[in-house]
Enzyme design. Structure first.
Site, PDB file in Angstrom:
ATOM      1  N   TYR A  61      75.087 -15.533  94.443  1.00 55.84           N
ATOM      2  CA  TYR A  61      74.774 -14.273  95.139  1.00 55.84           C
ATOM      3  C   TYR A  61      74.530 -13.183  94.093  1.00 55.84           C
ATOM      4  O   TYR A  61      75.453 -12.734  93.431  1.00 55.84           O
ATOM      5  CB  TYR A  61      75.921 -13.835  96.062  1.00 55.84           C
ATOM      6  CG  TYR A  61      76.262 -14.822  97.163  1.00 55.84           C
ATOM      7  CD1 TYR A  61      75.407 -15.864  97.497  1.00 55.84           C
ATOM      8  CD2 TYR A  61      77.452 -14.701  97.876  1.00 55.84           C
ATOM      9  CE1 TYR A  61      75.725 -16.763  98.501  1.00 55.84           C
ATOM     10  CE2 TYR A  61      77.782 -15.595  98.885  1.00 55.84           C
ATOM     11  CZ  TYR A  61      76.922 -16.628  99.197  1.00 55.84           C
ATOM     12  OH  TYR A  61      77.245 -17.512 100.189  1.00 55.84           O
ATOM     13  N   PHE A 206      76.431 -18.481 108.406  1.00 54.91           N
ATOM     14  CA  PHE A 206      75.549 -17.926 109.442  1.00 54.91           C
ATOM     15  C   PHE A 206      76.212 -18.068 110.815  1.00 54.91           C
ATOM     16  O   PHE A 206      75.618 -18.571 111.769  1.00 54.91           O
ATOM     17  CB  PHE A 206      74.184 -18.641 109.404  1.00 54.91           C
ATOM     18  CG  PHE A 206      73.070 -17.849 110.047  1.00 54.91           C
ATOM     19  CD1 PHE A 206      73.035 -16.469 109.977  1.00 54.91           C
ATOM     20  CD2 PHE A 206      72.044 -18.497 110.724  1.00 54.91           C
ATOM     21  CE1 PHE A 206      72.006 -15.746 110.558  1.00 54.91           C
ATOM     22  CE2 PHE A 206      71.002 -17.779 111.312  1.00 54.91           C
ATOM     23  CZ  PHE A 206      70.997 -16.404 111.225  1.00 54.91           C
ATOM     24  N   PRO A 207      77.484 -17.617 110.943  1.00 51.89           N
ATOM     25  CA  PRO A 207      78.229 -17.845 112.190  1.00 51.89           C
ATOM     26  C   PRO A 207      77.779 -16.969 113.357  1.00 51.89           C
ATOM     27  O   PRO A 207      78.100 -17.249 114.504  1.00 51.89           O
ATOM     28  CB  PRO A 207      79.668 -17.498 111.799  1.00 51.89           C
ATOM     29  CG  PRO A 207      79.528 -16.500 110.699  1.00 51.89           C
ATOM     30  CD  PRO A 207      78.295 -16.912 109.940  1.00 51.89           C
ATOM     31  N   LEU A 208      77.018 -15.911 113.051  1.00 56.92           N
ATOM     32  CA  LEU A 208      76.728 -14.932 114.104  1.00 56.92           C
ATOM     33  C   LEU A 208      75.491 -15.232 114.942  1.00 56.92           C
ATOM     34  O   LEU A 208      75.231 -14.541 115.919  1.00 56.92           O
ATOM     35  CB  LEU A 208      76.600 -13.528 113.501  1.00 56.92           C
ATOM     36  CG  LEU A 208      77.947 -12.850 113.240  1.00 56.92           C
ATOM     37  CD1 LEU A 208      77.753 -11.582 112.456  1.00 56.92           C
ATOM     38  CD2 LEU A 208      78.676 -12.554 114.539  1.00 56.92           C
TER      39      LEU A 208
END
Length: 279
Positions: A61, A206-208
């Site tokens: 990142y 990317f849980p949302l």
């Protein structure tokens, strides 16, 4: 109906299942410096103040910039905090991700993550991707070494199949798997169930994502009933899906962070859970 258990033990560290992922605290394409560094630090500090003790970052990142930002905002870390990082990618530019599992690269990733995070031991080091061009035993040799030397406490994997998990378990013990998984993308159902059986944490990235348009009406109706947002319902569904799921939603906004953390107070009924599960 009982409420959902909101803590989970990774080894001997008990953590809140609602954690925080730092990927958004970077430049565009997860590359370069975050636009507003002071705000990014405040978001990290607000997460910890709200009880988050599981924070997930990665060497890739930025690259490198995100780990330094995290330590600048949070070091010395609060007792009981688990800081997780990952290694195994080259980042030639924005949105470009090239697996690099050469032992030299992995060793360098580990050593430099230790420095940037300002720690003697990385709580949880995850192999960001298995490099198809390098034998996984070779890739993990420096990781085995680092565990032996006390530089890594626990090891995890990312974007792996059950076969790959079993392959790695013959080389060294792992505690977690981080695959893409959410209400709308459930290709890794078998891995969620396998990790639960194995006593491993499953960390959906990317849980949302709240899924296909056909789910929209259902989510909206359930969200209204709980006086919640669709994002909160998507997170509440994950918390109920399996007790080994740890959530790391990311955001650049404190208000959004607080909203995500409130998902823990929403308990979906079995019926609501089934409605959302059956797409």
């Amino acid at each position: 109906m009982g409420s959902i258990k909101l803590t989970y033990k990774i080894g001997d560290i008990e953590i809140n299942r609602l954690g925080y992922g730092t990927m958004q605290l970077t430049g565009k394409g997860v590359f370069g410096e975050v636009e507003d560094r002071e705000n990014a630090k405040k978001v990290l500090q607000a997460a910890v103040a709200a009880g988050v003790n599981f924070i997930d970052t990665a060497e890739a990142y930025g690259p490198k910039l995100n780990e330094s930002l995290l330590s600048e905002a949070l070091y010395p870390y609060k007792d009981g905090a688990l800081i997780a990082t990952k290694g195994g990618f080259n980042r030639p530019g924005p949105d470009l991700w090239v697996p690099n599992g050469t032992p030299e690269h992995i060793k360098e990733n580990i050593e430099s993550s230790l420095k940037r995070l300002k720690v003697n031991t990385i709580d949880l080091w995850q192999l960001h991707r298995i490099d198809p061009n390098v034998n996984v035993e070779e890739t993990l040799a420096p990781v085995v070494e680092a565990v032996k030397d006390g530089k890594i406490r626990y090891v995890g994997l990312s974007e792996v199949t059950i076969e790959q998990i079993k392959q790695v378990q013959k080389i060294l013990p792992i505690v977690s798997v981080q695959n893409m998984y959410n209400l709308g993308d459930r290709q890794w159902e078998d891995v969620v169930d396998f990790t639960a059986e194995q006593g491993l944490a499953f960390i959906p990235w990317f849980p949302l994502a709240s899924g296909p348009a056909k789910l929209e009406g259902k989510i909206k109706a359930i969200a209204e009933k709980h006086n919640a947002t669709t994002a909160q319902i998507a997170l509440a569904w994950l918390l109920k899906r399996s007790e080994n799921i740890l959530l790391i939603p990311g955001t650049k906004f404190i208000a959004h962070l607080q909203e995500n953390l409130l998902a823990g107070s929403i308990t979906l009924s079995d019926e609501e859970f089934e409605t959302l599960s059956n797409q």
